[in-house]
Design a protein around this motif. Structure first.
Motif, PDB file in Angstrom:
ATOM      1  N   SER A 130       0.754  -1.253   0.215  1.00 37.14           N
ATOM      2  CA  SER A 130       0.449   0.150  -0.177  1.00 37.14           C
ATOM      3  C   SER A 130       1.010   1.746  -0.427  1.00 37.14           C
ATOM      4  CB  SER A 130      -1.116   0.206   1.399  1.00 37.14           C
ATOM      5  OG  SER A 130      -0.547  -0.045   2.717  1.00 37.14           O
ATOM      6  N   GLU A 131       0.349   3.106  -0.323  1.00 32.37           N
ATOM      7  CA  GLU A 131       0.888   3.487  -0.036  1.00 32.37           C
ATOM      8  C   GLU A 131       1.140   3.891   0.827  1.00 32.37           C
ATOM      9  OE1 GLU A 131      -0.379   6.835  -3.580  1.00 32.37           O
ATOM     10  OE2 GLU A 131      -2.691   5.603  -2.052  1.00 32.37           O
ATOM     11  N   GLY A 132       0.616   3.889   2.580  1.00 36.76           N
ATOM     12  CA  GLY A 132       0.678   4.434   3.259  1.00 36.76           C
ATOM     13  C   GLY A 132       0.709   3.296   4.373  1.00 36.76           C
ATOM     14  N   ILE A 133       1.172   3.373   5.492  1.00 38.96           N
ATOM     15  CA  ILE A 133       0.395   2.953   7.109  1.00 38.96           C
ATOM     16  C   ILE A 133       0.489   3.548   8.590  1.00 38.96           C
ATOM     17  CG2 ILE A 133       3.049   1.899   7.342  1.00 38.96           C
ATOM     18  CD1 ILE A 133       1.241  -0.858   8.160  1.00 38.96           C
ATOM     19  N   VAL A 134      -0.154   3.514   9.043  1.00 37.48           N
ATOM     20  CA  VAL A 134      -0.395   4.453  10.213  1.00 37.48           C
ATOM     21  C   VAL A 134      -0.342   2.942  11.365  1.00 37.48           C
ATOM     22  CG1 VAL A 134      -1.559   5.781  11.505  1.00 37.48           C
ATOM     23  CG2 VAL A 134      -1.759   5.857   9.991  1.00 37.48           C
ATOM     24  N   VAL A 135       1.036   3.743  12.090  1.00 39.71           N
ATOM     25  CA  VAL A 135       1.787   2.205  13.350  1.00 39.71           C
ATOM     26  C   VAL A 135       1.757   2.814  14.815  1.00 39.71           C
ATOM     27  CG1 VAL A 135       3.410   0.694  13.711  1.00 39.71           C
ATOM     28  CG2 VAL A 135       2.424   1.389  11.278  1.00 39.71           C
ATOM     29  N   SER A 136       1.740   1.878  15.554  1.00 43.67           N
ATOM     30  CA  SER A 136       1.916   3.098  16.722  1.00 43.67           C
ATOM     31  C   SER A 136       4.083   2.751  16.937  1.00 43.67           C
ATOM     32  CB  SER A 136       1.445   2.259  18.104  1.00 43.67           C
ATOM     33  OG  SER A 136       2.497   2.339  19.413  1.00 43.67           O
ATOM     34  N   ASP A 137       4.016   4.209  17.576  1.00 41.84           N
ATOM     35  CA  ASP A 137       5.582   4.138  17.666  1.00 41.84           C
ATOM     36  C   ASP A 137       6.720   3.251  17.832  1.00 41.84           C
ATOM     37  OD1 ASP A 137       4.712   5.325  20.064  1.00 41.84           O
ATOM     38  OD2 ASP A 137       5.949   6.648  20.284  1.00 41.84           O
ATOM     39  N   ARG A 138       5.690   2.678  18.812  1.00 46.05           N
ATOM     40  CA  ARG A 138       6.587   1.310  19.827  1.00 46.05           C
ATOM     41  C   ARG A 138       6.852   0.400  18.535  1.00 46.05           C
ATOM     42  NH1 ARG A 138       5.300  -1.815  25.574  1.00 46.05           N
ATOM     43  NH2 ARG A 138       6.512  -3.576  24.894  1.00 46.05           N
TER      44      ARG A 138
END
Length: 349
Positions: A130-138
């Motif tokens: 995919s173009e992008g992803i959102v993930v917890s910084d941990r």
């Protein structure tokens, strides 16, 4: 909404399919994906080989990209940083394993990068095709500047899968390590064991892989189907790193271990067949062990180790529209040793 490639059924193959990424939480990092490695696990989920696939499924857990935005409480990352996301994107964070930095063994179950369930809103996780992803910084790691980001992508699965057991079981200078199998995991096992100072032998069934094994840095090569060669190395090794992903006979390899030697399984998730000869263990105090990936602290350690020692995965670059063809080639073993998708090929669509 971002562009992605997904499978809609176990027979559909992969095709472009838009997905929605969440708004940033306070501890989130938004990442524009530049490269994503292709793991054989991706095929298993796309084709529902293990059961439990939730469609549509967006595979990919070897992700390299650049930070575009961070949540209000994120201090470790800033826009423009080159970062990675591996096989997991969350865990309970409260159990003993999580407190030890071993999130992969979370007692309440880790959340895989794709085909998992988000612990906050219950949504299905989507991976790196995919173009992008959102993930917890941990669950984000920093990529050293010295690493080629495309060649670093598979380190987040193939790399940590082989680095973690070698470190955990204490492979050190002067040890003799056998690496069983010469694929995506095996060639990384050779590189890490050599960098740790070990004398490394590749075990392969194929004469044709001898030259390639030496090219990868192996000190010796044993053809495992040759009884004389196997006898010649009996009781020689401190460790055997077993990367073979299909059922195979472990007994001949156990006899290659010294007393107190350790046979580490990283590739096989099925039952062991034929049965083990327990005497080979009992009479020599040998150990059979297993290992998954690594936790986030160890994954960061592995990337830093690769940066210091110039270690990377051997890759073949791929445009996203050729992913289904790549899967067929992977099934035939026709890749040295890992496909990596150039995600610009998706962004340009």
């Amino acid at each position: 909404m971002v562009k992605a490639y997904a499978a809609k059924s176990e027979t559909s193959g992969l095709a472009e399919h838009p997905i929605e990424r969440r708004q940033l939480r306070d501890d989130d990092v938004a990442i524009e994906i530049d490269y994503c490695g292709v793991c054989h696990t991706d095929i298993h989920y796309v084709e529902n080989d293990w059961g439990g696939t939730v469609y549509p499924v967006v595979p990919g857990h070897e992700i390299i990209g650049r930070v575009t935005e961070v949540g209000a409480k994120v201090t470790a990352y800033k826009p423009g940083d080159t970062v990675g996301v591996g096989c997991l994107v969350d865990s309970c964070r409260d159990c003993s394993a999580c407190h030890d930095g071993l999130e992969q063994y979370c007692l309440n179950g880790m959340v895989p990068t794709y085909n998992g369930e988000d612990l906050h809103d219950g949504s299905v996780t989507y991976g790196g095709y995919s173009e992008g992803i959102v993930v917890s910084d941990r669950f984000v790691v920093k990529v050293p500047e010295s690493l080629d980001p495309a060649k670093a992508a598979p380190l987040l699965c193939a790399g940590i899968t082989t680095y973690s057991p070698l470190r955990h079981y204490g492979v050190k200078k002067g040890d003799k390590v056998g690496v069983i199998g010469m694929g995506g995991l095996g060639h990384m096992g050779v590189k890490f064991a050599k960098a740790l100072g070990a004398e490394v032998t590749i075990f392969t069934r194929s004469e044709s892989k001898v030259k390639e094994a030496k090219k990868q840095g192996a000190d010796h090569v044993v053809i495992s189907t040759d009884e004389q060669q196997m006898q010649d190395v009996a009781e020689s090794f401190d460790f055997m790193l077993d990367t073979v992903p299909v059922k195979h006979d472990l007994n001949p390899y156990l006899n290659c271990l010294k007393y107190d030697g350790t046979h580490i399984i990283v590739g096989l998730l099925e039952s062991v067949e034929p049965p083990l000869e327990a005497g080979a263990l009992v009479l020599k105090r040998r150990v059979i062990a297993g290992s998954l990936i690594g936790g986030l602290p160890e994954t960061q350690e592995m990337l830093d180790f690769c940066g210091e020692h110039g270690i990377h995965c051997d890759v073949e670059m791929l445009d996203i529209e050729n992913i289904n063809e790549a899967y067929e080639r992977m099934k035939k073993g026709d890749v040295k040793y890992r496909f990596v998708i150039d995600m610009n090929s998706l962004k340009k669509k």
